[in-house]
Design an enzyme around this catalytic site. Structure first.
Site, short mmCIF file in Angstrom:
data_model
loop_
_atom_site.label_atom_id
_atom_site.label_comp_id
_atom_site.label_asym_id
_atom_site.label_seq_id
_atom_site.Cartn_x
_atom_site.Cartn_y
_atom_site.Cartn_z
N ARG A 129 -4.16 -3.94 51.88
CA ARG A 129 -3.63 -3.10 50.79
C ARG A 129 -2.89 -3.90 49.71
O ARG A 129 -2.01 -3.39 49.05
CB ARG A 129 -2.72 -2.00 51.32
N LYS A 145 -8.00 -7.01 35.14
CA LYS A 145 -9.22 -6.31 35.59
C LYS A 145 -9.92 -7.16 36.65
O LYS A 145 -10.15 -8.35 36.44
CB LYS A 145 -10.17 -6.10 34.41
N GLU A 201 -14.82 -15.92 22.62
CA GLU A 201 -13.70 -14.98 22.82
C GLU A 201 -12.48 -15.43 22.00
O GLU A 201 -11.74 -14.60 21.45
CB GLU A 201 -13.31 -14.86 24.30
N LYS A 227 -4.20 -11.56 23.81
CA LYS A 227 -4.78 -10.64 24.80
C LYS A 227 -3.65 -9.86 25.50
O LYS A 227 -3.75 -8.64 25.67
CB LYS A 227 -5.65 -11.36 25.84
N GLU A 255 -5.82 1.90 28.73
CA GLU A 255 -6.90 2.20 27.78
C GLU A 255 -6.86 3.64 27.29
O GLU A 255 -7.87 4.32 27.25
CB GLU A 255 -8.26 1.86 28.40
N ARG A 258 -6.88 -1.14 22.75
CA ARG A 258 -7.61 -2.12 23.56
C ARG A 258 -9.07 -2.27 23.09
O ARG A 258 -9.72 -3.27 23.37
CB ARG A 258 -7.54 -1.71 25.04
N ASN A 299 -13.02 -5.40 21.93
CA ASN A 299 -14.46 -5.16 22.00
C ASN A 299 -15.18 -5.61 20.72
O ASN A 299 -16.39 -5.44 20.59
CB ASN A 299 -14.64 -3.65 22.18
N HIS A 351 -18.72 -7.00 20.52
CA HIS A 351 -19.35 -6.73 21.82
C HIS A 351 -20.32 -5.55 21.80
O HIS A 351 -21.15 -5.43 22.70
CB HIS A 351 -18.27 -6.52 22.89
N HIS A 390 -23.61 -6.49 23.63
CA HIS A 390 -24.11 -5.84 24.84
C HIS A 390 -25.54 -5.34 24.65
O HIS A 390 -26.37 -5.42 25.56
CB HIS A 390 -23.18 -4.70 25.27
N HIS A 398 -23.76 -14.88 27.32
CA HIS A 398 -22.79 -13.92 26.80
C HIS A 398 -22.10 -14.45 25.53
O HIS A 398 -21.94 -13.72 24.55
CB HIS A 398 -21.75 -13.59 27.89
N1 LIG Z 1 -11.73 -9.53 34.28
C1 LIG Z 1 -11.90 -9.68 32.99
O1 LIG Z 1 -11.10 -9.21 32.17
C2 LIG Z 1 -13.08 -10.47 32.51
C3 LIG Z 1 -13.14 -10.87 31.15
C4 LIG Z 1 -14.22 -11.64 30.75
C5 LIG Z 1 -15.22 -12.00 31.66
N2 LIG Z 1 -15.13 -11.58 32.95
C6 LIG Z 1 -16.17 -11.94 33.92
O2 LIG Z 1 -16.21 -13.37 34.00
C7 LIG Z 1 -17.50 -13.75 34.46
C8 LIG Z 1 -17.97 -14.94 33.67
O3 LIG Z 1 -17.02 -15.97 33.81
P1 LIG Z 1 -17.39 -17.50 33.62
O4 LIG Z 1 -18.20 -17.64 32.38
O5 LIG Z 1 -16.15 -18.27 33.75
O6 LIG Z 1 -18.44 -17.73 34.80
P2 LIG Z 1 -18.40 -18.48 36.23
O7 LIG Z 1 -17.21 -18.13 37.00
O8 LIG Z 1 -19.72 -18.20 36.87
O9 LIG Z 1 -18.36 -20.01 35.83
C9 LIG Z 1 -19.44 -20.54 35.11
C10 LIG Z 1 -20.03 -21.78 35.77
O10 LIG Z 1 -19.17 -22.88 35.53
C11 LIG Z 1 -18.88 -23.56 36.75
N3 LIG Z 1 -17.53 -24.11 36.58
C12 LIG Z 1 -16.37 -23.44 36.55
N4 LIG Z 1 -15.36 -24.28 36.26
C13 LIG Z 1 -15.89 -25.50 36.11
C14 LIG Z 1 -15.36 -26.77 35.77
N5 LIG Z 1 -14.08 -26.95 35.47
N6 LIG Z 1 -16.23 -27.83 35.70
C15 LIG Z 1 -17.55 -27.66 35.94
N7 LIG Z 1 -18.11 -26.48 36.24
C16 LIG Z 1 -17.28 -25.41 36.32
C17 LIG Z 1 -19.03 -22.52 37.83
O11 LIG Z 1 -19.33 -23.10 39.06
C18 LIG Z 1 -20.20 -21.68 37.28
O12 LIG Z 1 -21.41 -22.28 37.64
C19 LIG Z 1 -18.39 -12.53 34.33
O13 LIG Z 1 -18.67 -12.02 35.59
C20 LIG Z 1 -17.57 -11.55 33.52
O14 LIG Z 1 -17.85 -10.22 33.85
C21 LIG Z 1 -14.08 -10.84 33.39
#
Ligand SMILES: NC(=O)c1ccc[n+]([C@@H]2O[C@H](COP(=O)([O-])OP(=O)(O)OC[C@H]3O[C@@H](n4cnc5c(N)ncnc54)[C@H](O)[C@@H]3O)[C@@H](O)[C@H]2O)c1
Length: 370
Positions: free
Chosen positions: A123, A145, A187, A224, A234, A239, A243, A246, A250, A262
């Site tokens: 929990r 999130k 971003e 942010k 929201e 907020r 977007n 986006h 999307h 992305h």
């Molecule tokens: N929660 C939120 O508010 C929020 C906001 C934006 C995105 N997201 C989510 O984030 C995800 C995308 O995140 P991401 O782009 O970081 O992807 P990811 O976590 O898959 O990382 C991208 C790639 O980079 C590699 N990597 C990470 N750090 C590294 C480093 N320092 N050196 C070498 N390789 C490295 C990872 O192994 C992976 O292959 C999506 O699922 C998206 O929905 C969430």
């Protein structure tokens, strides 16, 4: 009949964000973590384990922390209910419980997945995010999130569970592949366009030295956080400005079957929505030109496949959650650093003539990768 009004809602949780180049391998890192728990589970994907996680584990142990490392394959497909359950079972078999802390070391996939796990494990247990991608540092680790994907869509199951601490060390970005940088850059440019002329100026002198990066990351996080704090659940509309770019992005991602990166989609989306802002008479042409030149100065490919029609694009836009009465709505700019409030809605429908013209402009310009 009796009614009881209970005020169980705890005070808004404070998140402590600590930024410093070389923070992870510093002498003080043990102290930073010991305030939360004396035993931690450290999670990262296999790529991050090889680049940072294995070395960091030794460093943490050397500084007196009890830490167990749990790894899983890299990639978006790992953000799943199945991976979450598998990791939970591994935690129980290692006798982890309520008093233990969880550390998510990695990109947005890891912080989303482990954030969700930490929010439901016994929990809710202490959570530390250690983002290792630029996107993670300025976006995914900030705002609370969490979630996983399902066959029905992305991020459909999750919680709002801010980390207790976010530790940011920009030196870990050195091993990040170029394409991963662009996701974060998109971003950061968005934050500048919706909220900060001074960040926009800073981005016009883009560099990758740790002190410059830390300033850009710090400013982005403040933007942010300010938006999320003002409209945490929201309900106020603010907020929505996060977007910006986006709505178009999307739709493009959907029509490319999620093969368009992305960051690329958001870069094109911001150009298109800036163009739309100009066509609506909101954003002066000189400001649009400055935005276009900044976005083109980053290594985005700005290329889309043209195997869809304007009609198909229009239909794809309607999946956006801002759509109302069968019309898409867009976040638009009135200046660099300022989005239009539209009476607190922060988004608007646009006349069909403007929408058609803008889609035509996008298809003509980016289908050829100009
Ligand atoms: N929660 C939120 O508010 C929020 C906001 C934006 C995105 N997201 C989510 O984030 C995800 C995308 O995140 P991401 O782009 O970081 O992807 P990811 O976590 O898959 O990382 C991208 C790639 O980079 C590699 N990597 C990470 N750090 C590294 C480093 N320092 N050196 C070498 N390789 C490295 C990872 O192994 C992976 O292959 C999506 O699922 C998206 O929905 C969430």
């Amino acid at each position: 009949m009796q009614r009881i009004a209970l005020a169980l809602q705890p005070q808004l949780k404070r998140i402590e964000v600590v930024l410093s180049p070389a923070l992870l391998f510093s002498q003080t890192i043990g102290k930073e973590l010991k305030t939360l728990s004396s035993r931690f589970a450290l999670f990262c994907d296999e790529t991050v384990a090889e680049k940072i996680g294995n070395r960091w584990l030794s460093h943490l142990e050397h500084h007196g922390l009890t830490v167990s490392l749990f790894t899983f394959p890299s990639g978006e497909q790992e953000k799943s209910r199945e991976r979450k359950a598998e990791l939970e079972d591994r935690l129980f078999s290692h006798h982890f419980g309520k008093e233990c802390g969880m550390i998510a070391l990695g990109g947005g996939v890891t912080t989303d997945l482990i954030g969700f796990l930490a929010s439901t494990f016994c929990r809710g247990v202490p959570l530390v995010h250690v983002p290792t991608t630029l996107l993670g540092m300025v976006d995914a680790a900030i705002g609370g999130k969490t979630g996983v994907n399902t066959p029905h869509g992305k991020n459909l199951i999750g919680t709002l569970y801010p980390a207790d601490k976010v530790l940011i060390d920009s030196s870990v970005l050195h091993s990040l592949p170029l394409e991963e940088w662009t996701h974060g850059c998109a971003e950061i440019i968005k934050y500048a366009l919706i909220r900060s002329p001074s960040l926009f100026k800073l981005l016009q002198e883009w560099r990758t030295d740790p002190f410059y990066l830390e300033k850009v990351i710090h400013t982005s996080i403040l933007i942010k956080a300010e938006v999320v704090e003002t409209d945490y659940d929201e309900t106020s509309g603010l907020r929505r400005i996060l977007n910006f770019g986006h709505t178009i992005a999307h739709a493009l991602e959907k029509l490319h079957n999620y093969t368009l990166a992305h960051g690329e989609a958001v870069a094109i989306g911001m150009l298109v929505e800036s163009h739309m802002s100009m066509k609506m008479g909101l954003l002066p042409k000189e400001r649009f030109d400055e935005i276009e030149s900044l976005i083109r100065s980053f290594p985005f490919k700005l290329q889309i496949c043209s195997s869809f029609s304007a009609e198909e694009f229009h239909s794809a836009l309607l999946y956006d959650k801002k759509t109302i009465g069968g019309s898409p709505r867009f976040v638009l700019l009135e200046q660099i650093g300022s989005s239009c409030p539209f009476a607190g809605e922060y988004c608007t429908k646009v006349p069909s003539s403007v929408l058609e013209e803008t889609i035509g402009w996008m298809l003509a310009l980016f289908s050829e990768g100009v």
